[in-house]
Structures are given as C-alpha cells and as structure tokens.
Design a protein around this motif. Structure first.
Motif, PDB file in Angstrom:
ATOM      1  N   PHE A 212     -13.886   6.019   1.234  1.00 35.81           N
ATOM      2  CA  PHE A 212     -12.507   5.528   1.314  1.00 35.81           C
ATOM      3  C   PHE A 212     -12.472   4.193   2.053  1.00 35.81           C
ATOM      4  O   PHE A 212     -11.839   3.223   1.614  1.00 35.81           O
ATOM      5  CB  PHE A 212     -11.604   6.548   2.031  1.00 35.81           C
ATOM      6  CG  PHE A 212     -10.204   6.033   2.192  1.00 35.81           C
ATOM      7  CD1 PHE A 212      -9.251   6.278   1.223  1.00 35.81           C
ATOM      8  CD2 PHE A 212      -9.850   5.249   3.285  1.00 35.81           C
ATOM      9  CE1 PHE A 212      -7.966   5.758   1.342  1.00 35.81           C
ATOM     10  CE2 PHE A 212      -8.573   4.719   3.413  1.00 35.81           C
ATOM     11  CZ  PHE A 212      -7.636   4.977   2.439  1.00 35.81           C
ATOM     12  N   THR A 213     -13.153   4.150   3.189  1.00 36.71           N
ATOM     13  CA  THR A 213     -13.111   2.954   4.041  1.00 36.71           C
ATOM     14  C   THR A 213     -13.664   1.740   3.301  1.00 36.71           C
ATOM     15  O   THR A 213     -13.081   0.652   3.345  1.00 36.71           O
ATOM     16  CB  THR A 213     -13.920   3.220   5.330  1.00 36.71           C
ATOM     17  OG1 THR A 213     -13.332   4.337   5.987  1.00 36.71           O
ATOM     18  CG2 THR A 213     -13.928   2.027   6.251  1.00 36.71           C
ATOM     19  N   ALA A 214     -14.771   1.929   2.613  1.00 37.50           N
ATOM     20  CA  ALA A 214     -15.381   0.809   1.889  1.00 37.50           C
ATOM     21  C   ALA A 214     -14.406   0.265   0.848  1.00 37.50           C
ATOM     22  O   ALA A 214     -14.236  -0.953   0.694  1.00 37.50           O
ATOM     23  CB  ALA A 214     -16.679   1.270   1.219  1.00 37.50           C
ATOM     24  N   ALA A 215     -13.720   1.172   0.153  1.00 35.88           N
ATOM     25  CA  ALA A 215     -12.781   0.746  -0.895  1.00 35.88           C
ATOM     26  C   ALA A 215     -11.576   0.038  -0.283  1.00 35.88           C
ATOM     27  O   ALA A 215     -11.137  -1.012  -0.777  1.00 35.88           O
ATOM     28  CB  ALA A 215     -12.344   1.967  -1.707  1.00 35.88           C
ATOM     29  N   ALA A 216     -11.038   0.589   0.804  1.00 33.13           N
ATOM     30  CA  ALA A 216      -9.838   0.005   1.424  1.00 33.13           C
ATOM     31  C   ALA A 216     -10.161  -1.375   2.021  1.00 33.13           C
ATOM     32  O   ALA A 216      -9.378  -2.320   1.871  1.00 33.13           O
ATOM     33  CB  ALA A 216      -9.308   0.947   2.504  1.00 33.13           C
ATOM     34  N   VAL A 217     -11.306  -1.491   2.656  1.00 37.45           N
ATOM     35  CA  VAL A 217     -11.684  -2.784   3.259  1.00 37.45           C
ATOM     36  C   VAL A 217     -11.933  -3.814   2.152  1.00 37.45           C
ATOM     37  O   VAL A 217     -11.543  -4.977   2.274  1.00 37.45           O
ATOM     38  CB  VAL A 217     -12.923  -2.617   4.178  1.00 37.45           C
ATOM     39  CG1 VAL A 217     -13.439  -3.971   4.652  1.00 37.45           C
ATOM     40  CG2 VAL A 217     -12.586  -1.728   5.376  1.00 37.45           C
ATOM     41  N   HIS A 218     -12.533  -3.371   1.068  1.00 37.59           N
ATOM     42  CA  HIS A 218     -12.758  -4.279  -0.061  1.00 37.59           C
ATOM     43  C   HIS A 218     -11.425  -4.810  -0.586  1.00 37.59           C
ATOM     44  O   HIS A 218     -11.303  -6.005  -0.897  1.00 37.59           O
ATOM     45  CB  HIS A 218     -13.528  -3.540  -1.163  1.00 37.59           C
ATOM     46  CG  HIS A 218     -13.882  -4.407  -2.332  1.00 37.59           C
ATOM     47  ND1 HIS A 218     -14.791  -5.436  -2.243  1.00 37.59           N
ATOM     48  CD2 HIS A 218     -13.426  -4.411  -3.612  1.00 37.59           C
ATOM     49  CE1 HIS A 218     -14.877  -6.038  -3.418  1.00 37.59           C
ATOM     50  NE2 HIS A 218     -14.070  -5.438  -4.272  1.00 37.59           N
ATOM     51  N   GLU A 219     -10.419  -3.948  -0.679  1.00 36.02           N
ATOM     52  CA  GLU A 219      -9.093  -4.394  -1.131  1.00 36.02           C
ATOM     53  C   GLU A 219      -8.531  -5.461  -0.202  1.00 36.02           C
ATOM     54  O   GLU A 219      -7.959  -6.457  -0.652  1.00 36.02           O
ATOM     55  CB  GLU A 219      -8.121  -3.203  -1.195  1.00 36.02           C
ATOM     56  CG  GLU A 219      -8.421  -2.193  -2.289  1.00 36.02           C
ATOM     57  CD  GLU A 219      -8.005  -2.688  -3.678  1.00 36.02           C
ATOM     58  OE1 GLU A 219      -7.727  -3.892  -3.854  1.00 36.02           O
ATOM     59  OE2 GLU A 219      -7.975  -1.844  -4.599  1.00 36.02           O
ATOM     60  N   VAL A 220      -8.689  -5.280   1.102  1.00 34.79           N
ATOM     61  CA  VAL A 220      -8.186  -6.275   2.071  1.00 34.79           C
ATOM     62  C   VAL A 220      -8.924  -7.603   1.880  1.00 34.79           C
ATOM     63  O   VAL A 220      -8.314  -8.681   1.888  1.00 34.79           O
ATOM     64  CB  VAL A 220      -8.366  -5.767   3.526  1.00 34.79           C
ATOM     65  CG1 VAL A 220      -8.035  -6.860   4.534  1.00 34.79           C
ATOM     66  CG2 VAL A 220      -7.509  -4.524   3.766  1.00 34.79           C
ATOM     67  N   LEU A 221     -10.236  -7.515   1.663  1.00 34.21           N
ATOM     68  CA  LEU A 221     -11.009  -8.760   1.498  1.00 34.21           C
ATOM     69  C   LEU A 221     -10.655  -9.462   0.191  1.00 34.21           C
ATOM     70  O   LEU A 221     -10.608 -10.697   0.149  1.00 34.21           O
ATOM     71  CB  LEU A 221     -12.511  -8.454   1.588  1.00 34.21           C
ATOM     72  CG  LEU A 221     -12.961  -8.072   3.000  1.00 34.21           C
ATOM     73  CD1 LEU A 221     -14.411  -7.634   3.007  1.00 34.21           C
ATOM     74  CD2 LEU A 221     -12.763  -9.230   3.976  1.00 34.21           C
TER      75      LEU A 221
END
Ligand SMILES: Nc1ncnc2c1ncn2[C@@H]1O[C@H](COP(=O)(O)OP(=O)(O)O)[C@@H](O)[C@H]1O
Ligand SMILES: Cc1ncc(COP(=O)(O)O)c(C=O)c1O
Ligand SMILES: [Mg+2]
Length: 290
Positions: free
Chosen positions: A247-256
């Motif tokens: 989840f974290t990897a996906a959410a952080v990718h969206e922010v980037l």
C-alpha cells in the motif's frame, strides 16, 4: 464499529513545505488514523534548502507532554509511537523513556523508529550525536526500524555490495531487536537504473518491491517520512506488514507522480490526497527465497 487507532508522531515540523510531521501527519489522518503530532523541531523549511530558521524543542518537553496526556487519562489509548528527525540525542533518550511509559499503559503499543541520520551530500543536516544514539540505543528498543540505504550502511559499518548483501545487513539489524526492518530505499551495485526498490525483513521472511524511478531535477524531500508514516498507519489499521508495504509503495508513488506533474520541489500531498487513500497502481512485494 472498528476503533480508530491513535499514533504519537514525534518528528520535525516545517512551517513551509513538507518534511517530518509536515510530510506525514496529513496522509496518516487521510488513511484513517488519529495522529498526535509532537514536533521535535519547528523550522521554517527543511534543511535541504541550505538555510532555515527556528528551534529545537527542549528535550524536557517530551516527557512533560507525554505526562500531560497521561494526566488526562488518554495515554493508554496510544497504539503506536513513530519517531523520525531528532534535534538532539537527548530528545532521542526522552522518546525512548516515553515509549517505555506508553508500553506500561498499553503493552500492545508499537514503536517505529525512522533513523534519520542526515545526508551531508544531499543537505540533510542532523547532529552527529544523533547517529550514535540511533545506532547504539534506539535499535534495541524499536519494534520496527525503517532505514534508508545510507542509514543501513551506518548500522553495518560498510557499503552494500549486492541485493543479497542488503538483505544480510537488514537481517543483522533485525538481530539487534526489531521485529521488522523496512529498508525504504535500496542502493547497491548492479541495481537496475530505472527502478526504486524497497526491502522488508522479518523473522518470517523477506520481501523485495520495485516501483518506477521517476526523474526529478532536484530530489524531493520528505519521501522517507511519508513512507514510514503511511507504513505504520496501515499496520495500525490491520494490514499485514507485506500489505502495508505494498500500500505504502503505491501511495507514495502517487504523490511522486503528482509532484513530478506539477514540477514542484515540495511534495504535492494536498493534490494527491485522494490517490493516497486509493492508489491506482499496485506493486507486488515478492518473497526472496534463498
Ligand atoms: N519513485 C521515485 N523516483 C525517484 N525518486 C524517488 C522515488 N521515490 C523516492 N525517491 C527519492 O529517493 C530518495 C530517497 O531518499 P533516501 O535518502 O534513500 O530516503 P529518505 O527519504 O528517508 O531520506 C529521496 O530523495 C526521494 O525523493
Ligand atoms: C527538518 C527535516 N525533517 C526531516 C527530514 C527528512 O526527510 P526525508 O523524509 O527526505 O528523509 C529532513 C531532510 O532534510 C529535514 O530537513
Ligand atoms: Mg529519511
């Protein structure tokens, strides 16, 4: 109805922009956690601008604030403590005492330590005594440690030579006491140039995750803080460690992606808020079998 978890987040605050609590409190709230922000420093902006104003919180304030929460009968509701950027080693010791105090009220409380050590080349400035504190004292108390590669290298006293070497280094950090080590950003000779990689190591196994490496004219700051905050938030919401990593990897990718699209130096957390909660992408954490 399921109870909303409570998390004491002890890290920096910046007035302008996003680092420390200023990068993670809002995303943690957006995914559904009650956050108690305790700011170790209040700076005008993060240190990678090369100049800032503001002050470090006096370390005596940490037990005083924790006792204030105990006095109103709420300390036992604390489900987790997160620590990140520290202004001094004395603050670190006060946090460990706070963790002990909270665990006495709630033995199930989790302590996640993001061992922010500074990165002179990148311009992340942390007092040198803080690194010693993290290496020698915090690692034995934390339930989860979230180093980046530079921090993992410091724990091991050498540079990683390969992915398997990173794994060995994470395992030796695990042997110091934590139940999980999340390496938020791997760097090793031979790593594919177009990927950003993470590693999760627990007593049950090891998982490796790849996501695309995005190009930025200047590397955004606060990504590590966003990562450790979201990871802990999802664990508190009931995810397994592997699910929390994905989840974290996906959410952080969206922010980037949003930050890149806006050509912004600061993380575009407000614009990306819905996608933090519902990322459109999924990256799989792949078990490493040896
Ligand atoms: N997908 C990505 N593409 C490009 N850069 C990224 C990506 N994810 C994270 N980063 C950058 O990688 C770096 C991670 O830094 P590092 O020092 O390893 O961790 P931390 O953020 O804790 O300091 C940060 O500069 C961040 O902006
Ligand atoms: C005040 C402050 N907090 C936290 C950080 C850590 O940020 P990151 O998440 O990029 O490790 C920095 C980095 O420069 C900082 O200046
Ligand atoms: Mg960091």
């Amino acid at each position: 109805m399921k109870r909303t978890p409570h998390l004491l987040a002890i890290q920096s605050h910046v007035v302008f922009g996003h680092a420390g609590n200023s990068a993670s409190v809002f995303p943690m709230q957006r995914v559904g956690v009650n956050v108690w922000p305790l700011n170790t420093v209040q700076f005008s902006n993060h240190t990678q601008y090369g100049q800032w104003t503001g002050d470090v919180l006096a370390s005596e304030q940490i037990p005083a604030l924790v006792e204030g929460i105990a006095a109103i009968g709420e300390l036992g509701n604390c489900d987790a403590v997160l620590s990140g950027y520290l202004g001094s080693a004395a603050q670190g010791r006060a946090i460990l005492a706070g963790v002990t105090r909270i665990k006495a009220c709630n033995p199930k409380a989790i302590y996640l330590c993001d061992p922010v050590m500074g990165h002179p080349e990148k311009g992340c400035i942390v007092a040198p005594e803080v690194s010693d504190f993290l290496l020698e004292e915090a690692a034995c108390v934390a339930d989860i440690m979230c180093p980046n590669q530079l921090e993992l290298d410091s724990f091991s006293g050498r540079k990683a030579q390969s992915l398997l070497d990173c794994l060995a280094m994470a395992r030796s950090l695990l042997a110091r006491g934590p139940k999980a080590v999340l390496v938020k950003h791997l760097a090793y000779p031979g790593k594919p140039q177009d990927s950003f990689e993470m590693l999760l190591v627990t007593a049950d196994g090891s998982w490796h995750l790849r996501r695309p490496l995005l190009a930025f004219p200047r590397q955004p700051v606060g990504v590590g803080d966003l990562t450790s905050g979201l990871f802990l938030a999802r664990v508190l919401l009931g995810d397994s460690l592997v699910a929390a990593l994905e989840f974290t990897a996906a959410a952080v990718h969206e922010v980037l992606l949003e930050t890149q699209a806006c050509a912004s130096y600061e993380l575009e957390l407000v614009r990306a808020q819905d996608r933090i909660v519902h990322p459109r992408v999924r990256f799989e954490a792949v078990p490493i079998t040896l």
